[in-house]
Design an enzyme around this catalytic site. Sequence first.
Site, PDB file in Angstrom:
ATOM      1  N   ILE A  13       0.848  -1.202   0.000  1.00 41.98           N
ATOM      2  CA  ILE A  13       0.000   0.000   0.000  1.00 41.98           C
ATOM      3  C   ILE A  13       0.881   1.249   0.000  1.00 41.98           C
ATOM      4  CG2 ILE A  13      -1.949   1.163   1.120  1.00 41.98           C
ATOM      5  CD1 ILE A  13      -2.527  -1.551   2.527  1.00 41.98           C
ATOM      6  N   ASP A  32      11.959   2.710   5.314  1.00 41.15           N
ATOM      7  CA  ASP A  32      11.532   1.312   5.278  1.00 41.15           C
ATOM      8  C   ASP A  32      12.718   0.455   5.688  1.00 41.15           C
ATOM      9  OD1 ASP A  32      10.474  -1.272   4.418  1.00 41.15           O
ATOM     10  OD2 ASP A  32       9.034  -0.110   3.222  1.00 41.15           O
ATOM     11  N   LEU A  34      12.791  -2.692   4.834  1.00 44.85           N
ATOM     12  CA  LEU A  34      12.759  -3.739   3.788  1.00 44.85           C
ATOM     13  C   LEU A  34      12.485  -5.131   4.365  1.00 44.85           C
ATOM     14  CD1 LEU A  34      15.801  -2.541   1.604  1.00 44.85           C
ATOM     15  CD2 LEU A  34      13.378  -2.022   1.263  1.00 44.85           C
ATOM     16  N   LYS A  86       2.156  -7.596   9.608  1.00 41.39           N
ATOM     17  CA  LYS A  86       0.719  -7.751   9.336  1.00 41.39           C
ATOM     18  C   LYS A  86       0.232  -9.167   9.105  1.00 41.39           C
ATOM     19  CE  LYS A  86       0.834  -7.475   4.415  1.00 41.39           C
ATOM     20  NZ  LYS A  86       0.156  -7.203   3.201  1.00 41.39           N
ATOM     21  N   SER A 125      -7.384  -1.211  10.437  1.00 40.34           N
ATOM     22  CA  SER A 125      -7.994  -2.321   9.698  1.00 40.34           C
ATOM     23  C   SER A 125      -9.415  -2.565  10.180  1.00 40.34           C
ATOM     24  CB  SER A 125      -7.147  -3.574   9.934  1.00 40.34           C
ATOM     25  OG  SER A 125      -7.841  -4.724   9.540  1.00 40.34           O
ATOM     26  N   TYR A 150      -1.906  -9.439  16.112  1.00 38.43           N
ATOM     27  CA  TYR A 150      -1.882  -8.428  15.051  1.00 38.43           C
ATOM     28  C   TYR A 150      -3.086  -7.489  15.190  1.00 38.43           C
ATOM     29  CZ  TYR A 150      -3.376  -6.452  10.633  1.00 38.43           C
ATOM     30  OH  TYR A 150      -3.857  -5.594   9.688  1.00 38.43           O
ATOM     31  N   LYS A 154      -3.540  -3.204  16.246  1.00 39.48           N
ATOM     32  CA  LYS A 154      -4.305  -2.136  15.569  1.00 39.48           C
ATOM     33  C   LYS A 154      -5.252  -1.451  16.559  1.00 39.48           C
ATOM     34  CE  LYS A 154      -2.459  -2.636  11.546  1.00 39.48           C
ATOM     35  NZ  LYS A 154      -1.436  -1.657  11.145  1.00 39.48           N
ATOM     36  N   LEU A 201      -5.883 -13.641  -0.252  1.00 37.65           N
ATOM     37  CA  LEU A 201      -6.568 -14.321  -1.356  1.00 37.65           C
ATOM     38  C   LEU A 201      -6.044 -13.958  -2.748  1.00 37.65           C
ATOM     39  CD1 LEU A 201      -8.880 -16.184  -2.270  1.00 37.65           C
ATOM     40  CD2 LEU A 201     -10.371 -14.170  -2.284  1.00 37.65           C
ATOM     41  N   PHE A 219     -11.134 -21.341   1.797  1.00 39.93           N
ATOM     42  CA  PHE A 219     -11.249 -21.690   3.206  1.00 39.93           C
ATOM     43  C   PHE A 219     -12.707 -21.702   3.662  1.00 39.93           C
ATOM     44  CE2 PHE A 219      -6.826 -19.625   3.547  1.00 39.93           C
ATOM     45  CZ  PHE A 219      -6.181 -20.829   3.317  1.00 39.93           C
ATOM     46  N   ARG A 296     -10.662 -21.520   7.717  1.00 35.62           N
ATOM     47  CA  ARG A 296      -9.424 -21.052   8.345  1.00 35.62           C
ATOM     48  C   ARG A 296      -9.784 -20.484   9.709  1.00 35.62           C
ATOM     49  NH1 ARG A 296      -5.952 -16.418   5.354  1.00 35.62           N
ATOM     50  NH2 ARG A 296      -7.836 -15.190   5.754  1.00 35.62           N
ATOM     51  N   GLY A 298     -10.254 -18.330  12.831  1.00 39.50           N
ATOM     52  CA  GLY A 298     -10.225 -16.890  13.056  1.00 39.50           C
ATOM     53  C   GLY A 298     -10.853 -16.070  11.930  1.00 39.50           C
TER      54      GLY A 298
HETATM   55  C1  UD1 Z   1      -6.702 -10.743   6.788  1.00 40.43           C
HETATM   56  C2  UD1 Z   1      -6.813 -10.553   8.252  1.00 40.43           C
HETATM   57  C3  UD1 Z   1      -7.030  -9.091   8.534  1.00 40.43           C
HETATM   58  C4  UD1 Z   1      -5.847  -8.313   8.027  1.00 40.43           C
HETATM   59  C5  UD1 Z   1      -5.608  -8.603   6.566  1.00 40.43           C
HETATM   60  C6  UD1 Z   1      -4.252  -8.053   6.238  1.00 40.43           C
HETATM   61  C7  UD1 Z   1      -7.734 -12.617   9.180  1.00 40.43           C
HETATM   62  C8  UD1 Z   1      -8.908 -13.214   9.847  1.00 40.43           C
HETATM   63  N1  UD1 Z   1      -7.896 -11.351   8.808  1.00 40.43           N
HETATM   64  O1  UD1 Z   1      -7.928 -10.355   6.182  1.00 40.43           O
HETATM   65  O2  UD1 Z   1      -7.107  -8.884   9.920  1.00 40.43           O
HETATM   66  O3  UD1 Z   1      -6.048  -6.938   8.209  1.00 40.43           O
HETATM   67  O4  UD1 Z   1      -5.597 -10.011   6.300  1.00 40.43           O
HETATM   68  O5  UD1 Z   1      -3.886  -8.377   4.958  1.00 40.43           O
HETATM   69  O6  UD1 Z   1      -6.748 -13.258   8.977  1.00 40.43           O
HETATM   70  N2  UD1 Z   1      -9.072 -17.083   1.413  1.00 40.43           N
HETATM   71  C9  UD1 Z   1      -9.180 -18.338   0.849  1.00 40.43           C
HETATM   72  N3  UD1 Z   1      -8.042 -18.967   0.461  1.00 40.43           N
HETATM   73  C10 UD1 Z   1      -6.800 -18.427   0.590  1.00 40.43           C
HETATM   74  C11 UD1 Z   1      -6.691 -17.128   1.161  1.00 40.43           C
HETATM   75  C12 UD1 Z   1      -7.863 -16.498   1.569  1.00 40.43           C
HETATM   76  O7  UD1 Z   1     -10.278 -18.873   0.708  1.00 40.43           O
HETATM   77  O8  UD1 Z   1      -5.812 -19.062   0.233  1.00 40.43           O
HETATM   78  C13 UD1 Z   1     -10.303 -16.376   1.810  1.00 40.43           C
HETATM   79  C14 UD1 Z   1     -10.378 -16.072   3.302  1.00 40.43           C
HETATM   80  O9  UD1 Z   1     -10.971 -17.129   3.995  1.00 40.43           O
HETATM   81  C15 UD1 Z   1     -11.239 -14.817   3.275  1.00 40.43           C
HETATM   82  C16 UD1 Z   1     -10.902 -14.130   1.961  1.00 40.43           C
HETATM   83  O10 UD1 Z   1     -10.312 -15.142   1.159  1.00 40.43           O
HETATM   84  O11 UD1 Z   1     -12.586 -15.157   3.244  1.00 40.43           O
HETATM   85  C17 UD1 Z   1      -9.914 -13.003   2.133  1.00 40.43           C
HETATM   86  O12 UD1 Z   1      -8.813 -13.481   2.885  1.00 40.43           O
HETATM   87  P1  UD1 Z   1      -7.485 -12.621   3.112  1.00 40.43           P
HETATM   88  O13 UD1 Z   1      -7.029 -12.061   1.835  1.00 40.43           O
HETATM   89  O14 UD1 Z   1      -6.539 -13.463   3.907  1.00 40.43           O
HETATM   90  O15 UD1 Z   1      -8.000 -11.389   3.983  1.00 40.43           O
HETATM   91  P2  UD1 Z   1      -8.796 -11.357   5.374  1.00 40.43           P
HETATM   92  O16 UD1 Z   1      -8.803 -12.678   6.018  1.00 40.43           O
HETATM   93  O17 UD1 Z   1     -10.126 -10.755   5.112  1.00 40.43           O
END
Ligand code: UD1
Length: 342
Positions: A13, A32, A34, A86, A125, A150, A154, A201, A219, A296, A298
């Site tokens: 970001i 930074d 790094l 993070k 966040s 984490y 915040k 993701l 997940f 997953r 949490g």
């Molecule tokens: C996560 C953190 C959030 C943090 C942010 C920072 C958790 C619970 N939340 O957000 O606190 O501020 O990262 O970057 O960890 N997913 C899959 N498969 C994957 C990866 C993700 O299905 O391989 C799904 C997750 O279950 C979720 C969505 O994709 O539903 C987004 O996941 P992700 O990108 O990790 O973000 P958050 O979990 O929302």
Amino acid sequence: MKEILVTGGTGYIGSHTVVELHNAGYKPIIIDNLSNSNIRILDQIEKIIGYKPEFYEFDLCEEQKVIEFVNSHPNIQGIIHFAASKAVGESVQEPLKYYRNNFFSLINLLQAYQQKPIHFVFSSSCTVYGEPDILPVTEEAPVKKATSPYGNTKQIAEEILEEIATAKDNYQIIALRYFNPVGAHDSGLIGELPIGVPQNLLPFITQTAIGKREELTVFGGDYDTPDGTCIRDYIHVVDLAKAHVAAIQRMEEGKSAAKYEVYNVGTGNGYSVLEAIKAFEKYAGQSLNYKIGPRREGDIEKVWGDVNKSQKELNWKAKLGIDEMMSSAWKWENYLKENPIQ
Ligand code: UD1
């Protein structure tokens, strides 16, 4: 030109915000260490803005270095503080690393600026809301007990910032609560650069599509949502970067209604994991190898933001939709394939 310090300015970001600060007529200066980024991002930024931004490599946890930096840069008017660890999972394994890094750096910065008027933007966040009771979630929603160290950093950082802004005249502070930043600069020259296996993701999707990962695991497919997968408010990183510029401008123009303000930064729209995958497939013109796996630990079931306050008060609005998020992320992944940054 007004100087803005961007800590963590070579990160995901941060690097996009450096570009948007330049576009808005500011001079960004980066600190930074790094730890989760690459020095070559400076060359990438140069390709976009035409010069390499001023850069200092050190750890903000080193108090003396922060003081020296502040003394040698008397013209800095604003700080955008991204530098922090993070990774949610790692924070559960290594809580002290998170408390040490995220708090020492914040406190050193605030302390070094005790005697100067300063506009401060903090990277917060939507994790502070936990699983919200009401959607879309507004800034007034209660902060829930954090589910990871984490998330706790915040929440506590927000409290520290509110207290200090109230106690000391020189600080004017805005905390931005990001939803899920995704996508890349439309030049395809900067984007998210995960070190190791991506936790988030979108980089996992693009790395799977390009062949770096074999398969994406979704997940959980049994959530209480229309297609059973979690819902998030994905926001294009360039829109998010612009929100930081808008926050700086609000403070500069003296428009702040309080010494400490909080804003949601999202689009206000929720997309499920499967919807995100479908949007990606459309733009990449290929189907993605994925399977539905266990939940997953949490993870929040669904969260998206009410962005009325930020639209009105920051005079900012997310303009880029899911299509631009996916196409730019894919462009960046393809750029990296031809031009690896390691
Ligand atoms: C996560 C953190 C959030 C943090 C942010 C920072 C958790 C619970 N939340 O957000 O606190 O501020 O990262 O970057 O960890 N997913 C899959 N498969 C994957 C990866 C993700 O299905 O391989 C799904 C997750 O279950 C979720 C969505 O994709 O539903 C987004 O996941 P992700 O990108 O990790 O973000 P958050 O979990 O929302």
